[in-house]
Scaffold this motif. Sequence first.
Motif, PDB file in Angstrom:
ATOM      1  N   TYR A 196       0.810  -1.227   0.000  1.00 51.96           N
ATOM      2  CA  TYR A 196       0.000   0.000   0.000  1.00 51.96           C
ATOM      3  C   TYR A 196       0.843   1.277   0.000  1.00 51.96           C
ATOM      4  N   PRO A 197       1.627   1.518  -1.065  1.00 50.03           N
ATOM      5  CA  PRO A 197       2.358   2.791  -1.158  1.00 50.03           C
ATOM      6  C   PRO A 197       1.371   3.954  -1.262  1.00 50.03           C
ATOM      7  N   LYS A 198       1.873   5.147  -0.932  1.00 50.59           N
ATOM      8  CA  LYS A 198       1.003   6.337  -0.945  1.00 50.59           C
ATOM      9  C   LYS A 198       0.902   6.894  -2.381  1.00 50.59           C
ATOM     10  N   PRO A 199      -0.321   7.005  -2.917  1.00 48.92           N
ATOM     11  CA  PRO A 199      -0.439   7.544  -4.273  1.00 48.92           C
ATOM     12  C   PRO A 199      -0.224   9.049  -4.277  1.00 48.92           C
ATOM     13  N   VAL A 200       0.383   9.568  -5.361  1.00 47.59           N
ATOM     14  CA  VAL A 200       0.575  11.021  -5.454  1.00 47.59           C
ATOM     15  C   VAL A 200      -0.181  11.645  -6.625  1.00 47.59           C
ATOM     16  N   SER A 201      -0.250  10.937  -7.756  1.00 48.43           N
ATOM     17  CA  SER A 201      -0.968  11.511  -8.902  1.00 48.43           C
ATOM     18  C   SER A 201      -1.478  10.400  -9.805  1.00 48.43           C
ATOM     19  N   ALA A 202      -2.438  10.775 -10.649  1.00 44.88           N
ATOM     20  CA  ALA A 202      -3.017   9.764 -11.544  1.00 44.88           C
ATOM     21  C   ALA A 202      -3.567  10.436 -12.785  1.00 44.88           C
ATOM     22  N   SER A 203      -3.476   9.706 -13.904  1.00 43.15           N
ATOM     23  CA  SER A 203      -4.152  10.189 -15.109  1.00 43.15           C
ATOM     24  C   SER A 203      -4.971   9.043 -15.674  1.00 43.15           C
ATOM     25  N   GLY A 204      -6.129   9.365 -16.229  1.00 42.15           N
ATOM     26  CA  GLY A 204      -7.002   8.294 -16.685  1.00 42.15           C
ATOM     27  C   GLY A 204      -7.950   8.739 -17.773  1.00 42.15           C
ATOM     28  N   LYS A 205      -8.691   7.755 -18.252  1.00 37.67           N
ATOM     29  CA  LYS A 205      -9.666   8.033 -19.307  1.00 37.67           C
ATOM     30  C   LYS A 205     -10.794   7.017 -19.164  1.00 37.67           C
ATOM     31  N   THR A 206     -12.020   7.500 -19.280  1.00 40.07           N
ATOM     32  CA  THR A 206     -13.160   6.582 -19.259  1.00 40.07           C
ATOM     33  C   THR A 206     -13.948   6.735 -20.554  1.00 40.07           C
ATOM     34  N   TRP A 207     -14.662   5.664 -20.920  1.00 43.12           N
ATOM     35  CA  TRP A 207     -15.517   5.699 -22.110  1.00 43.12           C
ATOM     36  C   TRP A 207     -16.895   5.141 -21.747  1.00 43.12           C
ATOM     37  N   ASP A 208     -17.916   5.532 -22.516  1.00 43.05           N
ATOM     38  CA  ASP A 208     -19.233   4.894 -22.377  1.00 43.05           C
ATOM     39  C   ASP A 208     -19.804   4.632 -23.770  1.00 43.05           C
ATOM     40  N   MET A 209     -19.014   3.932 -24.568  1.00 41.05           N
ATOM     41  CA  MET A 209     -19.379   3.766 -25.972  1.00 41.05           C
ATOM     42  C   MET A 209     -20.096   2.455 -26.268  1.00 41.05           C
ATOM     43  N   MET A 210     -20.189   1.554 -25.257  1.00 46.59           N
ATOM     44  CA  MET A 210     -20.813   0.248 -25.519  1.00 46.59           C
ATOM     45  C   MET A 210     -22.007  -0.030 -24.602  1.00 46.59           C
ATOM     46  N   LEU A 237      -3.327   5.424 -14.973  1.00 48.25           N
ATOM     47  CA  LEU A 237      -1.910   5.254 -14.627  1.00 48.25           C
ATOM     48  C   LEU A 237      -1.712   6.000 -13.309  1.00 48.25           C
ATOM     49  N   ILE A 238      -1.299   5.271 -12.285  1.00 48.18           N
ATOM     50  CA  ILE A 238      -1.228   5.847 -10.936  1.00 48.18           C
ATOM     51  C   ILE A 238       0.232   5.846 -10.477  1.00 48.18           C
ATOM     52  N   LYS A 239       0.692   6.995  -9.991  1.00 48.67           N
ATOM     53  CA  LYS A 239       2.082   7.101  -9.523  1.00 48.67           C
ATOM     54  C   LYS A 239       2.112   7.177  -7.992  1.00 48.67           C
ATOM     55  N   PHE A 240       3.118   6.551  -7.389  1.00 47.20           N
ATOM     56  CA  PHE A 240       3.211   6.460  -5.929  1.00 47.20           C
ATOM     57  C   PHE A 240       4.487   7.130  -5.419  1.00 47.20           C
ATOM     58  N   ASP A 241       4.471   7.483  -4.121  1.00 49.27           N
ATOM     59  CA  ASP A 241       5.596   8.266  -3.599  1.00 49.27           C
ATOM     60  C   ASP A 241       6.892   7.472  -3.496  1.00 49.27           C
ATOM     61  N   ASN A 242       6.827   6.142  -3.611  1.00 50.38           N
ATOM     62  CA  ASN A 242       8.062   5.339  -3.596  1.00 50.38           C
ATOM     63  C   ASN A 242       8.595   5.107  -5.007  1.00 50.38           C
ATOM     64  N   GLU A 351      -3.037  15.113 -15.804  1.00 52.00           N
ATOM     65  CA  GLU A 351      -2.708  14.297 -14.637  1.00 52.00           C
ATOM     66  C   GLU A 351      -3.204  15.048 -13.397  1.00 52.00           C
ATOM     67  N   GLU A 352      -3.838  14.329 -12.459  1.00 50.10           N
ATOM     68  CA  GLU A 352      -4.405  14.989 -11.275  1.00 50.10           C
ATOM     69  C   GLU A 352      -3.715  14.497 -10.008  1.00 50.10           C
ATOM     70  N   LEU A 353      -3.650  15.371  -9.000  1.00 48.15           N
ATOM     71  CA  LEU A 353      -3.049  14.986  -7.722  1.00 48.15           C
ATOM     72  C   LEU A 353      -4.011  14.077  -6.949  1.00 48.15           C
ATOM     73  N   VAL A 354      -3.451  13.184  -6.150  1.00 46.94           N
ATOM     74  CA  VAL A 354      -4.261  12.304  -5.297  1.00 46.94           C
ATOM     75  C   VAL A 354      -3.998  12.708  -3.847  1.00 46.94           C
ATOM     76  N   ASP A 355      -5.054  13.117  -3.147  1.00 51.12           N
ATOM     77  CA  ASP A 355      -4.893  13.593  -1.768  1.00 51.12           C
ATOM     78  C   ASP A 355      -5.535  12.595  -0.811  1.00 51.12           C
ATOM     79  N   VAL A 356      -4.721  11.986   0.053  1.00 51.63           N
ATOM     80  CA  VAL A 356      -5.268  10.988   0.977  1.00 51.63           C
ATOM     81  C   VAL A 356      -5.158  11.415   2.436  1.00 51.63           C
ATOM     82  N   SER A 357      -4.873  12.719   2.655  1.00 46.88           N
ATOM     83  CA  SER A 357      -4.755  13.166   4.045  1.00 46.88           C
ATOM     84  C   SER A 357      -6.138  13.218   4.697  1.00 46.88           C
TER      85      SER A 357
END
Length: 358
Positions: A196-210, A237-242, A351-357
């Motif tokens: 369970y490393p601490k996440p810092v940022s993430a970028s993603g994409k969703t679709w609703d085509m089907m 794609l999720i990036k972690f502080d480690n 890419e968006e920041l992930v805040d878990v505080s």
Amino acid sequence: MSKKLRIGIIGSGGIAQGCHMRGYATMPDLCEMVAVCDVNEKIAQEAADKFSVGKVYTDYKQMLADGVVDAVSVATPNKFHKDPTIDALKAGVHVLCEKPLAMNAAEAKEMCVAARESGKILQVALQSRFSGPGRFMKSYIEQGNMGDIYFARAQALRRRGVPHWGVFIDKEKQGGGPLIDIGVHILDFTLFLMGYPKPVSASGKTWDMMGKNPELTNNFGEYDRAKFTVEDFAVGLIKFDNGAVVSLESSFMANQQENDIMKTQLFGTKAGASVRIWGDDPIEIYTEKDKQLFDMKPKNIPHVESAHTAEVVAFVNAILDGKESPVPGLNGLILNAIFDALYKSSETGREELVDVSF
Ligand SMILES: NC(=O)c1ccc[n+]([C@@H]2O[C@H](COP(=O)([O-])OP(=O)(O)OC[C@H]3O[C@@H](n4cnc5c(N)ncnc54)[C@H](O)[C@@H]3O)[C@@H](O)[C@H]2O)c1
């Protein structure tokens, strides 16, 4: 402790009857289901009859006010996880809350604060880590066999698997589609194995085509396309502080070979692994010794009859033994915060920041 733990059920539909109540029923010496609540009285009564539970409620607040329970399972649709969980914790009642912990990180934080202030257990119902492959891999990794795990590819992909029951296609009640509903399992499983490393940022994409397309078939049965308001496919794609990175793919519908993939691939400096949560030969390990490459399939993976029952047993034992939550609220918050960032990133294209505080 001589007195049995008194258990209540809030939301007594599919997962409550199929998993939570069956789990508690395996421990008659340690706990007793004393009350069942559902806004739909018929469903509450059905659950009570099936498991011989004495009290039936349609308002969980009344159940808490009556002081009849020491611990509850919250197994309502996602939108209704927060209030019963916080109210129960404030009433001094331990909570096993279904996944995802909440609709979003803001709600999850409130729930974690309530748990911290009450000193009671808040466990998130994420059962995959209790599976045989989960137990084997955790111990294999903890013994140092994989080295540093720096990347994982997590997949929860259904070819034609839109749930036609419950409210799983209703964004307003669930918070999202496959990402939050089944992606949550494989992401939790992956992060659990990675410590369970601490996440810092993430970028993603969703679709609703089907999912909205009435021309397409669905292996799970018919559903109302007009009510489909969630995504049908999501990647992240999720990036972690480690320094580690996880890629995540999740779908209710996708044109792929297999019907149902629930798998993570771990890439470590000493070994890699492909791990499925169920099925035959669920684990393959890839490594090198003396300049020779080896593929290995462990054959003595622990047999776990039901990971759902195992999580319920862990909840009851943690309460009775005064231990920490086996699946802490913080894990649920981390997952919610990652999903928030992925959904937001899909809208902003950044890419968006992930805040878990909290
Ligand atoms: N861990 C897993 O593998 C797994 C599998 C399925 C569902 N779930 C989770 O379980 C939850 C419920 O899913 P389900 O499949 O059991 O749905 P369901 O529709 O079968 O059951 C939910 C029940 O909650 C009741 N309910 C709604 N609001 C309520 C409230 N305020 N108070 C009391 N009862 C209320 C509904 O009437 C319904 O009977 C969801 O959060 C879902 O994500 C987890």
